[in-house]
Design an enzyme around this catalytic site. Structure first.
Site, PDB file in Angstrom:
ATOM      1  N   HIS A 266      55.284  -9.848 -51.880  1.00  0.00           N
ATOM      2  CA  HIS A 266      55.623 -10.859 -50.881  1.00  0.00           C
ATOM      3  C   HIS A 266      56.243 -12.093 -51.516  1.00  0.00           C
ATOM      4  CE1 HIS A 266      52.154 -13.554 -51.808  1.00  0.00           C
ATOM      5  NE2 HIS A 266      51.520 -12.425 -52.097  1.00  0.00           N
TER       6      HIS A 266
ATOM      7  N   CYS B 199      47.860  -9.259 -55.310  1.00  0.00           N
ATOM      8  CA  CYS B 199      49.183  -8.910 -54.804  1.00  0.00           C
ATOM      9  C   CYS B 199      50.256  -9.390 -55.771  1.00  0.00           C
ATOM     10  CB  CYS B 199      49.400  -9.528 -53.417  1.00  0.00           C
ATOM     11  SG  CYS B 199      48.457  -8.728 -52.099  1.00  0.00           S
TER      12      CYS B 199
END
Length: 453
Positions: A336, A355
């Site tokens: 992301h 992440c």
């Protein structure tokens, strides 16, 4: 015999114990009596010796001011993939080459107080040259002389191969990397190979790779890296996992559903100190049916697993930034954007909860959606500008692998090393050694001999 044990033996990584002991004691390298001096071809295949290649430009690794210039500089370093179908075999070749070097004594240790100045003949200049020659970063005929441009270029090649800014100057980090023993480099190669041997990844004409220790992502097309991005991966206490998955879609202006572990610890801690925290961060609390509930009715003590969900609205304040890349997996991690893009300029990029934050992620999104003309880069930017949440499914899924390689060799014969930031190399090798010892002992026992077959 176990697969792991067989791989290690097949590689021939168990070198002469006496030679290794001597190298560890003296820290010096030298050819055997009656032989000629070692050349770079002893450690790097002669077909593509880095010493004969152009030195990396120092500016290539310097922090840049924009996402586009940072990713362009990263791509300019090389178009060779970190991970392709030939990586495992190349790591074996590199390990065997370094094992041969270890038997011959390894490379010299450079004194911690050594000083190097361009144009000046220093006490340790020839020692530095020898170190670079043995690793293939300097041509053999450059074995003596003051610190000139050839030596600076050799230092740049070494720095580029170790993930350091190719400045050509002997920084403390460069000196520390040079003084890592050849035995440890072999162990890095061995551990990286072991991990690849247990990775089941289906390469396609287009795929994405995140190498966690390098903190870079690569978009590979027809066996060539066409995009490379700086990434921020997991902290040492919250490491990013290794995995293989399929990228299924791109989300523009995403919301962020806070993982329960973060809600229990960090969000709860903030709410105990400041009851207005959620509203300031544009977050809401939802029940099991996604219905909003009053934050004041929630137990923020942090002693229980949350029976609610915390979700952050989309916007410039959102932790996921403007783009999320969906890649369903058992770890619930993804790639992301971020609202803290200044962090991409740092050399140390291990700061997430697991992440992978991607620099210039809009460019990656455009590459992923290139088969869907409606979603050009301009269209992506325009949609993000509307502020509306938009989920774009991939017409063709793209394979993605998050790998943990601290050592590898690319097709141009450049042997690369990175720091074992999660300390996984030694842990893996210790487990492998225990397994090998078990099967070795089992082979000597009449009741379990069949297990070693």
């Amino acid at each position: 015999m176990s697969k792991r044990h067989a791989v290690i033996i097949a590689m021939g990584l168990i070198v002469s114990a006496s030679a290794l002991a001597q190298t560890e004691t003296t820290g010096q390298a030298g050819p055997k009596a009656g032989t000629s001096s070692a050349t770079p071809s002893g450690t790097v295949p002669a077909t593509a010796n880095p010493a004969h290649a152009a030195a990396p430009k120092a500016a290539a690794a310097a922090p840049a001011s924009t996402a586009e210039s940072r990713s362009a500089a990263a791509l300019a370093l090389t178009h060779e993939p970190t991970y392709d179908e030939g990586t495992a075999q190349r790591i074996k070749d590199a390990a065997l080459s370094y094992s041969d070097l270890a038997v011959r004594g390894g490379w010299p240790t450079i004194p911690a107080d050594a000083r190097f100045a361009p144009g000046v003949q220093g006490t340790n200049d020839d020692l530095l040259r020898k170190r670079l020659i043995l690793a293939g970063d300097l041509a053999a005929e450059k074995a003596s002389g003051a610190f000139d441009q050839d030596l600076a270029d050799g230092v740049k090649r070494f720095q580029a191969r170790h993930g350091l800014a190719p400045t050509g100057t002997m920084t403390p980090r460069t000196l520390a990397a040079m003084n890592v023993t050849v035995q440890k480099r072999i162990r890095q190669l061995e551990a990286s190979l072991e991990r690849l041997e247990n990775t089941n990844f289906s390469f396609g004409p287009r795929y994405v790779v995140v190498n966690i220790p390098a903190a870079f992502a690569e978009a590979v097309e027809n066996d060539v890296v066409v995009r490379r991005y700086r990434v921020i991966v997991g902290k040492t206490e919250k490491p990013s996992p290794t995995l293989t998955a399929q990228i299924t879609g791109v989300v523009l202006n995403p919301t962020w559903t806070v993982p329960s572990s973060i809600a229990k610890t960090e969000i709860s801690a903030h709410m105990r100190k400041d009851p207005t925290y959620l509203s300031r961060m544009h977050m809401e609390v939802l029940d099991g049916h996604d219905n909003p509930i009053d934050p004041h009715s929630v137990d923020w003590s942090g002693t229980h697993t949350p029976n609610f969900t915390v979700r952050q609205q989309n916007g410039t304040f959102n932790a996921l930034g403007a783009v999320k890349i969906d890649m369903p997996n058992s770890y619930s991690v993804y790639m992301h954007d971020t609202n803290q893009r200044n962090l991409f300029s740092d050399d140390y990029r291990f700061d997430s909860h697991g992440c992978s934050r991607v620099d210039n992620v809009r460019d990656l999104a455009a590459w992923l959606l290139k088969d869907q003309p409606k979603w050009s880069r301009a269209a992506i930017d325009a949609e993000i500008a509307t502020g509306q949440h938009q989920e774009v499914a991939m017409a063709r899924k793209v394979p993605v692998a998050w790998i943990y390689l601290t050592a590898w060799m690319t097709r141009d014969q450049s042997i690369q090393f990175r720091s074992d930031v999660y300390s996984q190399d030694e842990q893996l090798l210790e487990a492998t050694a225990e397994e090998a010892a078990f099967f070795s002992n089992a082979g000597n026992h009449p009741l379990t001999a069949h297990m070693a077959q």
